[in-house]
Scaffold this motif. Structure first.
Motif, PDB file in Angstrom:
ATOM      1  N   SER A  45       0.842  -1.209   0.000  1.00 27.99           N
ATOM      2  CA  SER A  45       0.000   0.000   0.000  1.00 27.99           C
ATOM      3  C   SER A  45       0.872   1.251   0.000  1.00 27.99           C
ATOM      4  CB  SER A  45      -0.986  -0.025   1.168  1.00 27.99           C
ATOM      5  OG  SER A  45      -0.331  -0.210   2.404  1.00 27.99           O
ATOM      6  N   TYR A  93      -2.760  12.077  -5.827  1.00 32.99           N
ATOM      7  CA  TYR A  93      -2.127  11.695  -4.556  1.00 32.99           C
ATOM      8  C   TYR A  93      -2.857  12.462  -3.448  1.00 32.99           C
ATOM      9  CZ  TYR A  93       1.468  11.281  -0.941  1.00 32.99           C
ATOM     10  OH  TYR A  93       2.125  11.039   0.226  1.00 32.99           O
ATOM     11  N   LYS A 149      12.508   8.799  -3.114  1.00 32.42           N
ATOM     12  CA  LYS A 149      12.324   7.679  -4.026  1.00 32.42           C
ATOM     13  C   LYS A 149      13.593   7.436  -4.828  1.00 32.42           C
ATOM     14  CE  LYS A 149       7.827   8.009  -3.044  1.00 32.42           C
ATOM     15  NZ  LYS A 149       7.346   8.401  -1.745  1.00 32.42           N
ATOM     16  N   TYR A 167       3.762   2.291  -9.081  1.00 32.96           N
ATOM     17  CA  TYR A 167       2.409   1.874  -8.707  1.00 32.96           C
ATOM     18  C   TYR A 167       1.712   1.245  -9.897  1.00 32.96           C
ATOM     19  CZ  TYR A 167       3.554   5.198  -5.097  1.00 32.96           C
ATOM     20  OH  TYR A 167       4.199   5.856  -4.092  1.00 32.96           O
ATOM     21  N   ARG A 219      -4.729   0.230  -5.772  1.00 34.11           N
ATOM     22  CA  ARG A 219      -3.335   0.512  -6.140  1.00 34.11           C
ATOM     23  C   ARG A 219      -2.359  -0.376  -5.376  1.00 34.11           C
ATOM     24  NH1 ARG A 219       0.104   5.620  -4.127  1.00 34.11           N
ATOM     25  NH2 ARG A 219       0.467   4.080  -2.495  1.00 34.11           N
TER      26      ARG A 219
HETATM   27  N1  GLN Z   1       4.009   8.521  -1.884  1.00 35.69           N
HETATM   28  C1  GLN Z   1       3.731   7.351  -1.108  1.00 35.69           C
HETATM   29  C2  GLN Z   1       2.459   6.708  -1.574  1.00 35.69           C
HETATM   30  O1  GLN Z   1       1.724   7.290  -2.313  1.00 35.69           O
HETATM   31  C3  GLN Z   1       3.560   7.638   0.346  1.00 35.69           C
HETATM   32  C4  GLN Z   1       4.267   8.830   0.793  1.00 35.69           C
HETATM   33  C5  GLN Z   1       3.934   9.141   2.197  1.00 35.69           C
HETATM   34  O2  GLN Z   1       3.189   8.430   2.862  1.00 35.69           O
HETATM   35  N2  GLN Z   1       4.491  10.227   2.622  1.00 35.69           N
HETATM   36  O3  GLN Z   1       2.161   5.629  -1.156  1.00 35.69           O
END
Ligand code: GLN
Length: 379
Positions: free
Chosen positions: A29, A118, A229, A314, A358
């Motif tokens: 996740s 996001y 990342k 993803y 996802r």
């Molecule tokens: N970018 C990651 C995601 O979408 C999580 C990043 C975060 O939790 N700060 O899973």
């Protein structure tokens, strides 16, 4: 508590991590690696720990770090970046995005957000008093409709948020798409706030194009990204904004009072990463290409439908055949009974879309393999 607190929930992505932990599920996740950063970087951190950089860095970012970052980003973005006036170092791109929104938005201003998005962007908008206007990226290809986008611009938004390569869709925006956005940004005098944390995770033949590098766009772009990342250091919380000096002046003030500064020893150690040569980035792309291919081949074997990611780590998987009307319940059930955690698509979509979930594949091959084995029990 305040009204604004009532208008958004905690992050479903991070909630799924807690659910995964409570069931001992494999956590596909919240997107972060289960492997370590390069040994050289760990060594740099050990060295820094022995030294005496343990107090606050300069609020806007440690000079060493900013210089290395400006060199690295100029190289990839193809534009000169002045470390002195055009960068603020933040606690992750999470802070960078929040600071960007608070820097340009007045309460009531509108902000264009592509959906699915996001989940931070909606909360960022609310916290900065802005109002999101959503433009659909239609599954399964996740393309936008130019007229729908222009209708959003006609509402005179202050900014557009561009996550590219995109979380959660894996879409990499084409030059043509970016040019359309640029044309509208110019025509309607709008800022573009980018989230480019997956800038180095792009699969052949796709290419990442930095929005700020398009002709005339640097002046209106706030580029947000992070080291999380690219160097597998999500826990270091190192991010940044790059923008023209007048915007950076404002962002510095927001950052000053939000967090004072990112961790000084970690900035110092991360200079080692920022100085890596091209080979590092080629290797990163190859490693993630292997993971993507391994995971989607597994999905093929399971007979699941998905959109092939062009970038980021993803993949959106179609769960319609399971007949669940509630993807959050489906994901909770899957974490508990199948032992694999994913994020329900509804936490990304503004539209009534609840047939997509996802998975992320920033995991060791053995972890992905085990997850795929467990997923055989889905049916
Ligand atoms: N970018 C990651 C995601 O979408 C999580 C990043 C975060 O939790 N700060 O899973």
């Amino acid at each position: 508590v305040s009204d604004r607190i009532g208008s958004f929930t905690d992050s479903v992505i991070r909630r799924m991590t807690r659910i995964a932990n409570s069931h001992g599920a494999i956590n596909l996740s919240q997107g972060f690696p289960d492997f370590d950063p390069p040994e050289e970087l760990k060594e740099a951190l050990r060295k820094v720990a022995e030294g005496s950089i343990h107090q606050y860095a300069v609020t806007w970012g440690a000079p060493n770090f900013k210089e290395a970052l400006a060199r690295k980003q100029s190289r990839f973005m193809g534009i000169p970046i002045d470390p002195e006036t055009q960068i603020v170092v933040t606690c992750g791109s999470t802070e960078a995005m929040m600071a960007a929104m608070m820097t340009v938005c007045n309460p009531g201003d509108k902000v264009v957000v592509f959906s699915p998005f996001y989940e931070n962007y909606a909360a960022d908008a609310i916290l900065s008093g802005a109002q999101p206007i959503y433009v659909s990226l239609k599954p399964p290809e996740f393309n936008f409709d130019v007229n729908e986008l222009e209708e959003a611009f006609k509402q005179r938004p202050k900014a557009l948020i561009l996550c590219n390569p995109s979380n959660p869709t894996g879409k990499v925006f084409t030059l043509e798409e970016l040019q359309i956005i640029a044309e509208f940004a110019e025509k309607y005098d709008t800022f573009v706030i980018t989230d480019e944390v997956y800038e180095h995770i792009v699969y052949e033949p796709y290419k990442h194009i930095y929005f700020a590098s398009l002709p005339g766009m640097f002046e209106r772009t706030i580029s947000c990204s992070s080291l999380s990342k690219t160097y597998s250091i999500t826990g270091w919380r190192l991010g940044y904004l790059i923008a023209p000096a007048n915007i950076i002046d404002g962002a510095r003030k927001v950052h000053d009072f939000l967090t004072v500064g990112a961790a000084a020893p970690l900035q110092e150690a991360a200079v080692t990463a920022l100085n890596f040569g091209d080979e590092y980035y080629r290797n990163l792309r190859d490693v993630y290409t292997q993971k993507r291919d391994f995971f989607i081949k597994g999905l093929d074997r399971l007979g699941l439908k998905y959109t092939v990611p062009q970038g980021a780590y993803y993949v959106m998987v179609d769960i319609s055949e399971f007949g669940s009307k509630n993807d959050l319940e489906f994901c909770e059930w899957m974490a508990r009974e199948v032992g694999v955690a994913a994020v329900p698509g509804t936490s990304f979509f503004r539209e009534e879309i609840n047939h997509l979930i996802r998975f992320h594949f920033a995991k060791k091959e053995e972890t992905l393999d085990e997850a795929l084995k467990r997923l055989e029990n889905l049916r």
